[in-house]
Design a protein around this motif. Structure first.
Motif, PDB file in Angstrom:
ATOM      1  N   ILE A  15      10.891   9.325  -4.429  1.00 34.21           N
ATOM      2  CA  ILE A  15      10.362   8.729  -5.659  1.00 34.21           C
ATOM      3  C   ILE A  15      10.062   9.806  -6.690  1.00 34.21           C
ATOM      4  O   ILE A  15       9.602   9.506  -7.793  1.00 34.21           O
ATOM      5  N   ALA A  16      10.322  11.066  -6.333  1.00 33.46           N
ATOM      6  CA  ALA A  16      10.120  12.195  -7.239  1.00 33.46           C
ATOM      7  C   ALA A  16      11.118  13.281  -6.852  1.00 33.46           C
ATOM      8  O   ALA A  16      11.775  13.222  -5.813  1.00 33.46           O
ATOM      9  N   SER A  17      11.227  14.287  -7.698  1.00 31.20           N
ATOM     10  CA  SER A  17      12.149  15.383  -7.421  1.00 31.20           C
ATOM     11  C   SER A  17      11.641  16.230  -6.256  1.00 31.20           C
ATOM     12  O   SER A  17      10.453  16.556  -6.165  1.00 31.20           O
ATOM     13  N   ASN A  18      12.561  16.608  -5.375  1.00 25.60           N
ATOM     14  CA  ASN A  18      12.208  17.489  -4.265  1.00 25.60           C
ATOM     15  C   ASN A  18      12.277  18.965  -4.659  1.00 25.60           C
ATOM     16  O   ASN A  18      12.126  19.839  -3.806  1.00 25.60           O
ATOM     17  N   ASP A  19      12.482  19.233  -5.945  1.00 26.65           N
ATOM     18  CA  ASP A  19      12.601  20.612  -6.420  1.00 26.65           C
ATOM     19  C   ASP A  19      11.246  21.268  -6.670  1.00 26.65           C
ATOM     20  O   ASP A  19      11.178  22.459  -6.945  1.00 26.65           O
TER      21      ASP A  19
ATOM     22  N   LEU B  34       0.855  -1.180   0.000  1.00 27.98           N
ATOM     23  CA  LEU B  34       0.000   0.000   0.000  1.00 27.98           C
ATOM     24  C   LEU B  34       0.895   1.234   0.000  1.00 27.98           C
ATOM     25  O   LEU B  34       1.715   1.410   0.913  1.00 27.98           O
ATOM     26  N   ASP B  35       0.781   2.053  -1.031  1.00 25.02           N
ATOM     27  CA  ASP B  35       1.536   3.296  -1.120  1.00 25.02           C
ATOM     28  C   ASP B  35       0.571   4.430  -0.813  1.00 25.02           C
ATOM     29  O   ASP B  35      -0.329   4.728  -1.599  1.00 25.02           O
ATOM     30  N   ILE B  36       0.759   5.062   0.352  1.00 19.57           N
ATOM     31  CA  ILE B  36      -0.236   5.992   0.879  1.00 19.57           C
ATOM     32  C   ILE B  36       0.326   7.406   0.863  1.00 19.57           C
ATOM     33  O   ILE B  36       1.301   7.707   1.555  1.00 19.57           O
ATOM     34  N   PRO B  37      -0.260   8.299   0.059  1.00 21.73           N
ATOM     35  CA  PRO B  37       0.259   9.666  -0.038  1.00 21.73           C
ATOM     36  C   PRO B  37      -0.020  10.476   1.217  1.00 21.73           C
ATOM     37  O   PRO B  37      -0.924  10.173   1.998  1.00 21.73           O
ATOM     38  N   SER B  38       0.760  11.534   1.367  1.00 23.49           N
ATOM     39  CA  SER B  38       0.685  12.321   2.601  1.00 23.49           C
ATOM     40  C   SER B  38      -0.611  13.102   2.741  1.00 23.49           C
ATOM     41  O   SER B  38      -1.026  13.419   3.855  1.00 23.49           O
ATOM     42  N   ASP B  39      -1.276  13.409   1.611  1.00 25.00           N
ATOM     43  CA  ASP B  39      -2.456  14.267   1.721  1.00 25.00           C
ATOM     44  C   ASP B  39      -3.627  13.581   2.408  1.00 25.00           C
ATOM     45  O   ASP B  39      -4.585  14.253   2.810  1.00 25.00           O
ATOM     46  N   ILE B  40      -3.577  12.255   2.556  1.00 24.88           N
ATOM     47  CA  ILE B  40      -4.641  11.582   3.311  1.00 24.88           C
ATOM     48  C   ILE B  40      -4.118  10.880   4.559  1.00 24.88           C
ATOM     49  O   ILE B  40      -4.913  10.353   5.337  1.00 24.88           O
ATOM     50  N   SER B  41      -2.826  10.875   4.752  1.00 22.10           N
ATOM     51  CA  SER B  41      -2.284  10.112   5.884  1.00 22.10           C
ATOM     52  C   SER B  41      -1.882  11.006   7.054  1.00 22.10           C
ATOM     53  O   SER B  41      -2.347  10.808   8.188  1.00 22.10           O
TER      54      SER B  41
ATOM     55  N   ALA C  40       5.405  16.402  -2.352  1.00 19.48           N
ATOM     56  CA  ALA C  40       4.183  15.761  -1.860  1.00 19.48           C
ATOM     57  C   ALA C  40       4.218  14.255  -2.105  1.00 19.48           C
ATOM     58  O   ALA C  40       3.753  13.464  -1.277  1.00 19.48           O
ATOM     59  N   LYS C  41       4.759  13.845  -3.247  1.00 18.52           N
ATOM     60  CA  LYS C  41       4.867  12.413  -3.540  1.00 18.52           C
ATOM     61  C   LYS C  41       5.860  11.722  -2.611  1.00 18.52           C
ATOM     62  O   LYS C  41       5.679  10.553  -2.246  1.00 18.52           O
ATOM     63  N   ASN C  42       6.894  12.444  -2.231  1.00 18.78           N
ATOM     64  CA  ASN C  42       7.913  11.843  -1.372  1.00 18.78           C
ATOM     65  C   ASN C  42       7.457  11.705   0.077  1.00 18.78           C
ATOM     66  O   ASN C  42       7.947  10.833   0.800  1.00 18.78           O
ATOM     67  N   ARG C  43       6.513  12.552   0.488  1.00 17.36           N
ATOM     68  CA  ARG C  43       5.956  12.422   1.834  1.00 17.36           C
ATOM     69  C   ARG C  43       4.894  11.329   1.808  1.00 17.36           C
ATOM     70  O   ARG C  43       3.749  11.564   1.414  1.00 17.36           O
ATOM     71  N   ARG C  44       5.252  10.155   2.226  1.00 18.76           N
ATOM     72  CA  ARG C  44       4.361   9.006   2.048  1.00 18.76           C
ATOM     73  C   ARG C  44       4.628   7.951   3.114  1.00 18.76           C
ATOM     74  O   ARG C  44       5.657   7.973   3.798  1.00 18.76           O
ATOM     75  N   VAL C  45       3.693   7.018   3.196  1.00 16.69           N
ATOM     76  CA  VAL C  45       3.854   5.828   4.034  1.00 16.69           C
ATOM     77  C   VAL C  45       3.652   4.615   3.144  1.00 16.69           C
ATOM     78  O   VAL C  45       2.694   4.568   2.358  1.00 16.69           O
ATOM     79  N   GLU C  46       4.532   3.652   3.254  1.00 20.17           N
ATOM     80  CA  GLU C  46       4.414   2.401   2.507  1.00 20.17           C
ATOM     81  C   GLU C  46       4.175   1.267   3.502  1.00 20.17           C
ATOM     82  O   GLU C  46       4.882   1.155   4.500  1.00 20.17           O
TER      83      GLU C  46
ATOM     84  N   THR D  19       9.788  11.082   4.208  1.00 17.46           N
ATOM     85  CA  THR D  19       9.543  12.522   4.172  1.00 17.46           C
ATOM     86  C   THR D  19      10.152  13.108   2.897  1.00 17.46           C
ATOM     87  O   THR D  19      10.879  12.424   2.174  1.00 17.46           O
ATOM     88  N   ASP D  20       9.857  14.393   2.648  1.00 20.86           N
ATOM     89  CA  ASP D  20      10.588  15.083   1.586  1.00 20.86           C
ATOM     90  C   ASP D  20      11.896  15.613   2.177  1.00 20.86           C
ATOM     91  O   ASP D  20      12.233  15.332   3.327  1.00 20.86           O
ATOM     92  N   SER D  21      12.632  16.378   1.375  1.00 18.80           N
ATOM     93  CA  SER D  21      13.947  16.834   1.826  1.00 18.80           C
ATOM     94  C   SER D  21      13.903  18.144   2.582  1.00 18.80           C
ATOM     95  O   SER D  21      14.953  18.664   2.987  1.00 18.80           O
ATOM     96  N   THR D  22      12.688  18.700   2.764  1.00 19.69           N
ATOM     97  CA  THR D  22      12.582  19.934   3.536  1.00 19.69           C
ATOM     98  C   THR D  22      12.946  19.648   4.991  1.00 19.69           C
ATOM     99  O   THR D  22      12.450  18.707   5.587  1.00 19.69           O
ATOM    100  N   GLY D  23      13.801  20.484   5.550  1.00 21.55           N
ATOM    101  CA  GLY D  23      14.231  20.246   6.920  1.00 21.55           C
ATOM    102  C   GLY D  23      15.454  19.354   6.972  1.00 21.55           C
ATOM    103  O   GLY D  23      15.893  18.783   5.981  1.00 21.55           O
ATOM    104  N   SER D  24      15.983  19.185   8.150  1.00 21.76           N
ATOM    105  CA  SER D  24      17.209  18.413   8.354  1.00 21.76           C
ATOM    106  C   SER D  24      16.886  16.954   8.677  1.00 21.76           C
ATOM    107  O   SER D  24      15.750  16.605   8.996  1.00 21.76           O
ATOM    108  N   ASP D  25      17.917  16.122   8.597  1.00 16.51           N
ATOM    109  CA  ASP D  25      17.754  14.719   8.983  1.00 16.51           C
ATOM    110  C   ASP D  25      17.337  14.597  10.445  1.00 16.51           C
ATOM    111  O   ASP D  25      16.622  13.655  10.817  1.00 16.51           O
ATOM    112  N   ALA D  26      17.785  15.527  11.264  1.00 17.42           N
ATOM    113  CA  ALA D  26      17.434  15.494  12.685  1.00 17.42           C
ATOM    114  C   ALA D  26      15.934  15.631  12.888  1.00 17.42           C
ATOM    115  O   ALA D  26      15.381  15.157  13.893  1.00 17.42           O
ATOM    116  N   ILE D  27      15.252  16.249  11.934  1.00 18.62           N
ATOM    117  CA  ILE D  27      13.798  16.388  11.998  1.00 18.62           C
ATOM    118  C   ILE D  27      13.117  15.264  11.212  1.00 18.62           C
ATOM    119  O   ILE D  27      12.166  14.629  11.685  1.00 18.62           O
TER     120      ILE D  27
END
Length: 214
Positions: free
Chosen positions: A190-194, A101-108, A200-206, A145-153
């Protein structure tokens, strides 16, 4: 050496001819067994053993390298496809016979949050029901997550999201020992963070479900 070549050739012929009338699932399992047979034959020859014996052992190892796609798994896939229709959740069978199940962030999950959104709850309700009906499965939940923010977050946030999904599922009657969680931060986009769309695609739960053979 001639024995090794003979066994390898026979295995290759069996794979080429025997897979023609198989389903995709059967073909993947047979291919795993065939690859194991070839490897086992080579091992048997190199170590001074009998090539045929090595091939039999290798075939067993190859077949065990994948999950079993049972009627329960197919039923759960169909139920989840029906339950998630129109939500953006993608339900697939992986090459190694896991349900994904690939679950996008807009509903999770909301941005920078790990508490489950209301739209996500009915999906997890149906998912938990499927797990209760098929207790011989194991589950892996991976947060990204996407690349916004640091690894610490991002690293703890991705793990917290996976953990929240597990906790919700266990609260609906599924044994927590069946469920592993991982947080991979922004390491596997799975997509560009640019772009906003890519982030939005990268912020997901699998979520992966597998039924072991044997």
């Amino acid at each position: 050496m001639r024995k090794t070549l003979l066994v390898g050739s026979l295995a290759a012929v069996m794979l080429a001819t025997g897979c023609a009338d198989m389903s995709d699932t059967q073909r993947r399992t047979a291919t795993g067994a065939g690859v194991g047979a070839l490897g086992g034959a080579a091992v048997g020859a190199v170590t001074g053993g009998h090539a045929g014996t090595g091939a039999v052992i290798g075939a067993g190892v190859g077949a065990l390298g994948t999950y079993l796609w049972s009627q329960h798994m197919e039923r759960q896939k169909q139920e989840m496809q029906a339950a998630t229709q129109g939500t953006g959740v993608v339900v697939t069978q992986t090459p190694d016979n896991q349900l994904k199940l690939d679950i996008p962030s807009d509903i999770s999950f909301a941005t920078n949050r790990s508490d489950i959104q209301p739209n996500f709850q009915p999906i997890l309700d149906k998912f938990a029901e499927g797990l209760r009906n098929n207790p011989n499965t194991e589950v892996r939940i991976v947060g990204h997550t996407d690349s916004t923010g640091s690894d610490a977050i991002n690293n703890p946030l991705s793990l917290d999201r996976a953990t929240s999904a597990r906790n919700y599922i266990t609260s609906h009657g599924v044994n927590g020992s069946r469920i592993q969680v991982e947080g991979r931060g922004s390491r596997e986009p799975i997509a560009s963070n640019d772009s906003g769309e890519g982030r939005a695609k990268n912020r997901r739960v699998e979520i992966y479900v597998g039924q072991r053979q044997g």
